[in-house]
Every structure is written in structure tokens, then in C-alpha cells.
Design a protein around this motif. Structure first.
Motif, PDB file in Angstrom:
ATOM      1  N   ASN A  17     -10.525   2.945   6.647  1.00 62.69           N
ATOM      2  CA  ASN A  17     -11.752   2.240   6.287  1.00 62.69           C
ATOM      3  C   ASN A  17     -12.918   3.196   6.061  1.00 62.69           C
ATOM      4  OD1 ASN A  17     -10.617  -0.313   6.306  1.00 62.69           O
ATOM      5  ND2 ASN A  17     -11.066  -0.648   8.448  1.00 62.69           N
ATOM      6  N   GLY A  18     -12.863   4.362   6.652  1.00 67.41           N
ATOM      7  CA  GLY A  18     -13.928   5.337   6.443  1.00 67.41           C
ATOM      8  C   GLY A  18     -13.831   6.067   5.124  1.00 67.41           C
ATOM      9  N   TYR A  19     -12.738   5.889   4.425  1.00 73.37           N
ATOM     10  CA  TYR A  19     -12.509   6.593   3.165  1.00 73.37           C
ATOM     11  C   TYR A  19     -12.190   5.577   2.071  1.00 73.37           C
ATOM     12  CZ  TYR A  19     -11.658  10.161   6.656  1.00 73.37           C
ATOM     13  OH  TYR A  19     -11.770  10.995   7.739  1.00 73.37           O
ATOM     14  N   PRO A  20     -12.567   5.892   0.847  1.00 71.01           N
ATOM     15  CA  PRO A  20     -12.162   4.998  -0.247  1.00 71.01           C
ATOM     16  C   PRO A  20     -10.635   4.989  -0.346  1.00 71.01           C
ATOM     17  CG  PRO A  20     -13.427   6.878  -1.073  1.00 71.01           C
ATOM     18  CD  PRO A  20     -13.304   7.035   0.414  1.00 71.01           C
ATOM     19  N   SER A  21     -10.031   3.832  -0.282  1.00 74.03           N
ATOM     20  CA  SER A  21      -8.581   3.774  -0.281  1.00 74.03           C
ATOM     21  C   SER A  21      -8.066   2.674  -1.198  1.00 74.03           C
ATOM     22  CB  SER A  21      -8.062   3.544   1.138  1.00 74.03           C
ATOM     23  OG  SER A  21      -6.661   3.443   1.124  1.00 74.03           O
ATOM     24  N   PRO A  22      -7.844   3.009  -2.447  1.00 73.10           N
ATOM     25  CA  PRO A  22      -7.286   1.999  -3.354  1.00 73.10           C
ATOM     26  C   PRO A  22      -5.896   1.553  -2.920  1.00 73.10           C
ATOM     27  CG  PRO A  22      -7.411   4.147  -4.445  1.00 73.10           C
ATOM     28  CD  PRO A  22      -8.094   4.279  -3.112  1.00 73.10           C
ATOM     29  N   GLU A  23      -5.170   2.435  -2.214  1.00 74.81           N
ATOM     30  CA  GLU A  23      -3.835   2.075  -1.747  1.00 74.81           C
ATOM     31  C   GLU A  23      -3.881   0.948  -0.713  1.00 74.81           C
ATOM     32  OE1 GLU A  23      -3.898   6.158  -3.299  1.00 74.81           O
ATOM     33  OE2 GLU A  23      -5.002   5.254  -1.648  1.00 74.81           O
ATOM     34  N   LEU A  24      -4.875   0.996   0.167  1.00 78.94           N
ATOM     35  CA  LEU A  24      -4.996  -0.056   1.176  1.00 78.94           C
ATOM     36  C   LEU A  24      -5.431  -1.368   0.536  1.00 78.94           C
ATOM     37  CD1 LEU A  24      -4.649  -0.829   4.094  1.00 78.94           C
ATOM     38  CD2 LEU A  24      -6.969  -0.029   4.543  1.00 78.94           C
ATOM     39  N   VAL A  25      -6.309  -1.294  -0.425  1.00 75.55           N
ATOM     40  CA  VAL A  25      -6.705  -2.506  -1.172  1.00 75.55           C
ATOM     41  C   VAL A  25      -5.482  -3.104  -1.847  1.00 75.55           C
ATOM     42  CG1 VAL A  25      -8.057  -3.347  -3.140  1.00 75.55           C
ATOM     43  CG2 VAL A  25      -9.092  -1.759  -1.503  1.00 75.55           C
ATOM     44  N   GLU A  26      -4.686  -2.256  -2.464  1.00 78.28           N
ATOM     45  CA  GLU A  26      -3.470  -2.717  -3.135  1.00 78.28           C
ATOM     46  C   GLU A  26      -2.489  -3.310  -2.126  1.00 78.28           C
ATOM     47  OE1 GLU A  26      -1.019  -3.517  -6.403  1.00 78.28           O
ATOM     48  OE2 GLU A  26      -3.120  -2.974  -6.312  1.00 78.28           O
ATOM     49  N   ALA A  27      -2.378  -2.702  -0.949  1.00 80.85           N
ATOM     50  CA  ALA A  27      -1.482  -3.223   0.090  1.00 80.85           C
ATOM     51  C   ALA A  27      -1.897  -4.635   0.495  1.00 80.85           C
ATOM     52  CB  ALA A  27      -1.491  -2.299   1.307  1.00 80.85           C
ATOM     53  N   ARG A  28      -3.193  -4.832   0.662  1.00 76.52           N
ATOM     54  CA  ARG A  28      -3.677  -6.168   1.036  1.00 76.52           C
ATOM     55  C   ARG A  28      -3.421  -7.178  -0.084  1.00 76.52           C
ATOM     56  NH1 ARG A  28      -8.310  -3.263   3.934  1.00 76.52           N
ATOM     57  NH2 ARG A  28      -7.758  -3.580   6.112  1.00 76.52           N
ATOM     58  N   ASN A  29      -3.640  -6.740  -1.327  1.00 74.58           N
ATOM     59  CA  ASN A  29      -3.387  -7.631  -2.462  1.00 74.58           C
ATOM     60  C   ASN A  29      -1.919  -8.027  -2.545  1.00 74.58           C
ATOM     61  OD1 ASN A  29      -6.067  -7.608  -3.269  1.00 74.58           O
ATOM     62  ND2 ASN A  29      -5.784  -5.980  -4.763  1.00 74.58           N
ATOM     63  N   LYS A  30      -1.032  -7.054  -2.377  1.00 70.37           N
ATOM     64  CA  LYS A  30       0.410  -7.337  -2.433  1.00 70.37           C
ATOM     65  C   LYS A  30       0.835  -8.268  -1.304  1.00 70.37           C
ATOM     66  CE  LYS A  30       1.568  -4.727  -5.951  1.00 70.37           C
ATOM     67  NZ  LYS A  30       2.159  -5.208  -7.175  1.00 70.37           N
ATOM     68  N   LEU A  31       0.254  -8.093  -0.121  1.00 67.83           N
ATOM     69  CA  LEU A  31       0.579  -8.978   0.990  1.00 67.83           C
ATOM     70  C   LEU A  31       0.138 -10.411   0.680  1.00 67.83           C
ATOM     71  CD1 LEU A  31       1.738  -9.311   3.811  1.00 67.83           C
ATOM     72  CD2 LEU A  31      -0.501  -8.673   4.728  1.00 67.83           C
ATOM     73  N   GLN A  32      -1.036 -10.537   0.108  1.00 67.48           N
ATOM     74  CA  GLN A  32      -1.524 -11.865  -0.284  1.00 67.48           C
ATOM     75  C   GLN A  32      -0.604 -12.482  -1.345  1.00 67.48           C
ATOM     76  OE1 GLN A  32      -5.515 -11.789  -1.851  1.00 67.48           O
ATOM     77  NE2 GLN A  32      -5.794 -13.983  -1.533  1.00 67.48           N
ATOM     78  N   GLN A  33      -0.155 -11.683  -2.298  1.00 71.20           N
ATOM     79  CA  GLN A  33       0.763 -12.170  -3.323  1.00 71.20           C
ATOM     80  C   GLN A  33       2.106 -12.566  -2.702  1.00 71.20           C
ATOM     81  OE1 GLN A  33       1.073  -9.142  -6.337  1.00 71.20           O
ATOM     82  NE2 GLN A  33      -1.131  -9.139  -6.735  1.00 71.20           N
TER      83      GLN A  33
END
Length: 99
Positions: free
Chosen positions: A21-37
Motif C-alpha cells: 500500500n505504500g507503493y504504487p502497485s498495479p499488480e495488487l489492483v489487478e489482483a483485487r479486480n481478478k478476485l472480484q471477477q
């Protein structure tokens, strides 16, 4: 199938704890999106797709966590290098003063 969801959720939680969370992380955003999908796929009773998306979510979260760890280690390495440089400068000053 629910095991894949749980593994993805765990990987995301681990990534959060690793300081992503302290760093920009597009991978974590993508992980959350995939989990929602994946959850949406379960609702539509598309279980193979849900498992696939949950696994992708887990991989993205693990990548985010690994990148956060790398960033932290690089920062520590940079701090050590700076400390060494300060010590070298101090030694040079002391050697010059003794001559």
C-alpha cells in the motif's frame, strides 16, 4: 474452487501486510479486480472461469508482494551504501588530519 478464492484472498492480505500500500502497485489492483471477477463468475455458475480468475488474482498479489519486498531491500541497500560512503569520507578526513 473456494480454495482458489481463499488462496487469492490470503495472497492479497499478505501483499497488504508487506507494505504494498505504500507503493504504487498495479499488480495488487489487478489482483483485487481478478478476485472480484472470480466472485462474479461464481454468481454466474462459471466455476472453471472462477478458478482461473482466482488463480490469476493470487499470482498478481504474489508478484505485488515480491516487488514490495524488492523495493524495501533496495532501500536498505541504498542506506547501507550511504553509510559506507560517510564512513569513507570520515576516514579520509581523519587520515588527512594526521599527516
Amino acid at each position: 474452487m473456494y480454495g482458489a478464492l481463499q488462496a487469492a484472498e490470503t495472497a492479497i492480505a499478505d501483499a497488504d501486510r508487506n507494505g504494498v500500500n505504500g507503493y504504487p502497485s498495479p499488480e495488487l489492483v489487478e489482483a483485487r479486480n481478478k478476485l472480484q471477477q472470480a466472485r462474479a463468475a461464481i454468481e454466474m455458475e462459471q466455476m472453471p472461469l472462477a478458478v482461473y480468475l482466482a488463480q490469476e488474482s493470487q499470482v498478481n498479489a504474489e508478484l505485488a508482494s515480491a516487488k514490495a519486498t524488492l523495493i524495501k531491500e533496495q532501500q536498505v541497500n541504498d542506506e547501507i551504501k550511504e553509510g559506507i560512503e560517510v564512513l569513507k569520507q570520515e576516514m579520509d578526513r581523519n587520515m588527512g588530519a594526521g599527516s
